[in-house]
Design a protein around this motif. Structure first.
Motif, PDB file in Angstrom:
ATOM      1  N   SER A 171       0.861  -1.192   0.000  1.00  0.00           N
ATOM      2  CA  SER A 171       0.000   0.000   0.000  1.00  0.00           C
ATOM      3  C   SER A 171       0.889   1.232   0.000  1.00  0.00           C
ATOM      4  O   SER A 171       1.527   1.549   1.007  1.00  0.00           O
ATOM      5  CB  SER A 171      -0.906   0.003   1.233  1.00  0.00           C
ATOM      6  N   ARG A 172       0.968   1.918  -1.109  1.00  0.00           N
ATOM      7  CA  ARG A 172       1.881   3.064  -1.241  1.00  0.00           C
ATOM      8  C   ARG A 172       1.560   4.155  -0.226  1.00  0.00           C
ATOM      9  O   ARG A 172       2.446   4.880   0.223  1.00  0.00           O
ATOM     10  CB  ARG A 172       1.792   3.670  -2.648  1.00  0.00           C
ATOM     11  N   GLU A 177       2.619   8.425   3.797  1.00  0.00           N
ATOM     12  CA  GLU A 177       2.207   8.999   5.074  1.00  0.00           C
ATOM     13  C   GLU A 177       3.203   8.727   6.196  1.00  0.00           C
ATOM     14  O   GLU A 177       3.028   9.206   7.316  1.00  0.00           O
ATOM     15  CB  GLU A 177       0.845   8.427   5.471  1.00  0.00           C
ATOM     16  N   GLY A 178       4.272   7.966   5.893  1.00  0.00           N
ATOM     17  CA  GLY A 178       5.241   7.618   6.923  1.00  0.00           C
ATOM     18  C   GLY A 178       4.689   6.678   7.971  1.00  0.00           C
ATOM     19  O   GLY A 178       5.185   6.639   9.109  1.00  0.00           O
ATOM     20  N   ASN A 179       3.673   5.893   7.616  1.00  0.00           N
ATOM     21  CA  ASN A 179       3.057   4.962   8.559  1.00  0.00           C
ATOM     22  C   ASN A 179       3.775   3.624   8.448  1.00  0.00           C
ATOM     23  O   ASN A 179       3.264   2.647   7.889  1.00  0.00           O
ATOM     24  CB  ASN A 179       1.564   4.822   8.257  1.00  0.00           C
ATOM     25  N   LEU A 183       2.787  -0.478   7.315  1.00  0.00           N
ATOM     26  CA  LEU A 183       3.449  -1.197   6.231  1.00  0.00           C
ATOM     27  C   LEU A 183       4.068  -2.486   6.739  1.00  0.00           C
ATOM     28  O   LEU A 183       3.965  -3.541   6.096  1.00  0.00           O
ATOM     29  CB  LEU A 183       4.518  -0.305   5.588  1.00  0.00           C
ATOM     30  N   TYR A 184       4.699  -2.434   7.905  1.00  0.00           N
ATOM     31  CA  TYR A 184       5.303  -3.627   8.490  1.00  0.00           C
ATOM     32  C   TYR A 184       4.233  -4.686   8.784  1.00  0.00           C
ATOM     33  O   TYR A 184       4.402  -5.868   8.443  1.00  0.00           O
ATOM     34  CB  TYR A 184       6.037  -3.241   9.777  1.00  0.00           C
ATOM     35  N   ASP A 185       3.134  -4.281   9.411  1.00  0.00           N
ATOM     36  CA  ASP A 185       2.069  -5.225   9.743  1.00  0.00           C
ATOM     37  C   ASP A 185       1.478  -5.849   8.474  1.00  0.00           C
ATOM     38  O   ASP A 185       1.185  -7.056   8.448  1.00  0.00           O
ATOM     39  CB  ASP A 185       0.964  -4.526  10.535  1.00  0.00           C
ATOM     40  N   CYS A 221       9.985  -3.759   4.336  1.00  0.00           N
ATOM     41  CA  CYS A 221       9.526  -5.002   3.723  1.00  0.00           C
ATOM     42  C   CYS A 221      10.437  -6.172   4.079  1.00  0.00           C
ATOM     43  O   CYS A 221       9.958  -7.287   4.316  1.00  0.00           O
ATOM     44  CB  CYS A 221       9.412  -4.840   2.211  1.00  0.00           C
ATOM     45  N   MET A 222      11.744  -5.929   4.133  1.00  0.00           N
ATOM     46  CA  MET A 222      12.660  -6.997   4.538  1.00  0.00           C
ATOM     47  C   MET A 222      12.453  -7.349   6.002  1.00  0.00           C
ATOM     48  O   MET A 222      12.452  -8.530   6.377  1.00  0.00           O
ATOM     49  CB  MET A 222      14.106  -6.582   4.251  1.00  0.00           C
ATOM     50  N   MET A 223      12.266  -6.351   6.856  1.00  0.00           N
ATOM     51  CA  MET A 223      11.954  -6.623   8.258  1.00  0.00           C
ATOM     52  C   MET A 223      10.682  -7.454   8.385  1.00  0.00           C
ATOM     53  O   MET A 223      10.556  -8.305   9.277  1.00  0.00           O
ATOM     54  CB  MET A 223      11.778  -5.310   9.022  1.00  0.00           C
ATOM     55  N   GLY A 224       9.730  -7.199   7.485  1.00  0.00           N
ATOM     56  CA  GLY A 224       8.461  -7.904   7.527  1.00  0.00           C
ATOM     57  C   GLY A 224       8.497  -9.301   6.948  1.00  0.00           C
ATOM     58  O   GLY A 224       7.484 -10.004   6.996  1.00  0.00           O
TER      59      GLY A 224
END
Length: 330
Positions: A171-172, A177-179, A183-185, A221-224
């Motif tokens: 989700s771009r 939004e710096g959220n 993004l991680y979740d 994304c890598m952390m996720g």
């Protein structure tokens, strides 16, 4: 000379040959520390096409390597089962037997075939016994704006249909939004839905605004738990570029240094010329090393690229360029 990877399935899927990325806890201190010096990145990227030029047998070897790293792709509204079967036949035999014999090269294949969910079963059947994995674009590709539960269900259905790789879109808005928590979740849940199938996270970098956003989204994304990070859907106005690629692969390098985990990279969209493929391979080798020049860690998202590579290889063997229509993709 470079040797193309083998065509066994083990050569394609990173979770079969390397420790799969389990992800890590979200570390906002790490995320906030990530910056991108745009002018320096652009200067470095601009030097690559001019400095990295290979000729004759060496060029042929690099181009054969590039073929083994192509996700041969059809993502059109008029896709049919017949077109997908033809594409799969091309993936099995991407270069004519005569050209391969002249190069003293055994049969090679592309890295994967990439299709919409609707065509996964057709592709799996057409590739049976080849060891070539099927990648499915998922999660409301290309915009990623369908309801989240439907995006997760689409992943599960593609895996159930036989896809061993899932190309998801983030989700771009979370990036813009710096959220980063959202993004991680999102990435964690999508990774979980993929199960044993490995996941390529498409950042749609042309819509993220800045290289710093690209770098931070790559890290999140890598952390996720992403196995690959990928530039684009191919549907944006700006797709893969060398500055974006440099930003993303340096994020991969930093993640590997911190965790010991290998993350793959896939530039997609706009790479259609053989000379461009060599430039990207040179960038990967210089920044990440030779291990990343295998299809379990590097892919091109492309369709027309293969046709130009074929023409270059035929010219290398015969001294003549063939017409483009002699190398149809599907």
């Amino acid at each position: 000379m470079l040797q193309p990877a083998t065509t066994s399935q083990d050569a394609h899927l990173p979770q079969l040959t390397l420790t799969r990325n389990p992800g890590v806890d979200l570390d906002m201190n790490w995320v906030r520390s990530v910056q991108a010096n745009t002018s320096a990145i652009e200067r470095r990227a601009a030097t690559l096409p001019a400095r990295r030029s290979v000729k004759k047998d060496y060029q042929a070897a690099w181009l054969l390597k590039a073929i083994t790293c192509i996700d041969l792709t059809t993502l059109s509204g008029d896709d049919t089962a017949a077109r997908v079967r033809r594409l799969c036949a091309k993936a099995r035999h991407p270069v004519s037997a005569q050209v391969l014999a002249a190069l003293d090269m055994q049969g090679i294949t592309t890295g994967a075939v990439c299709v919409y969910h609707e065509m996964v079963e057709t592709a799996v059947a057409a590739l049976q016994g080849s060891g070539i994995p099927v990648a499915a674009v998922s999660t409301g590709f290309p915009a990623g704006l369908s309801p989240f539960d439907l995006r997760i269900e689409e992943i599960r259905r593609s895996v159930a249909a036989g896809a061993s790789e899932i190309d998801i879109v983030i989700s771009r808005r979370h990036v813009l939004e710096g959220n980063w928590q959202a993004l991680y979740d999102e990435m964690r849940e999508m990774r979980s839905a993929c199960g044993d199938a490995h996941v390529k996270a498409i950042l749609a970098t042309g819509e993220l605004g800045t290289l710093r956003n690209v770098a931070r989204a790559s890290l999140i994304c890598m952390m996720g738990g992403a196995d690959f990070i990928k530039t684009s859907t191919g549907k944006e106005s700006v797709n893969a570029t060398l500055p974006v690629s440099l930003t993303m692969i340096r994020a991969i390098r930093d993640y590997h240094a911190a965790t010991g985990i290998h993350i793959g990279y896939k530039p997609a969209g706009g790479i259609s010329k053989a000379k461009d493929a060599i430039t990207y391979l040179a960038l990967i080798k210089e920044e990440l090393g030779a291990r990343w020049l295998q299809p379990d860690l590097f892919r091109f998202g492309a369709s027309s690229l293969l046709g130009d590579i074929e023409r270059q290889l035929e010219h290398h063997v015969t001294g003549n360029y063939s017409a483009a229509h002699r190398h149809p993709m599907g």
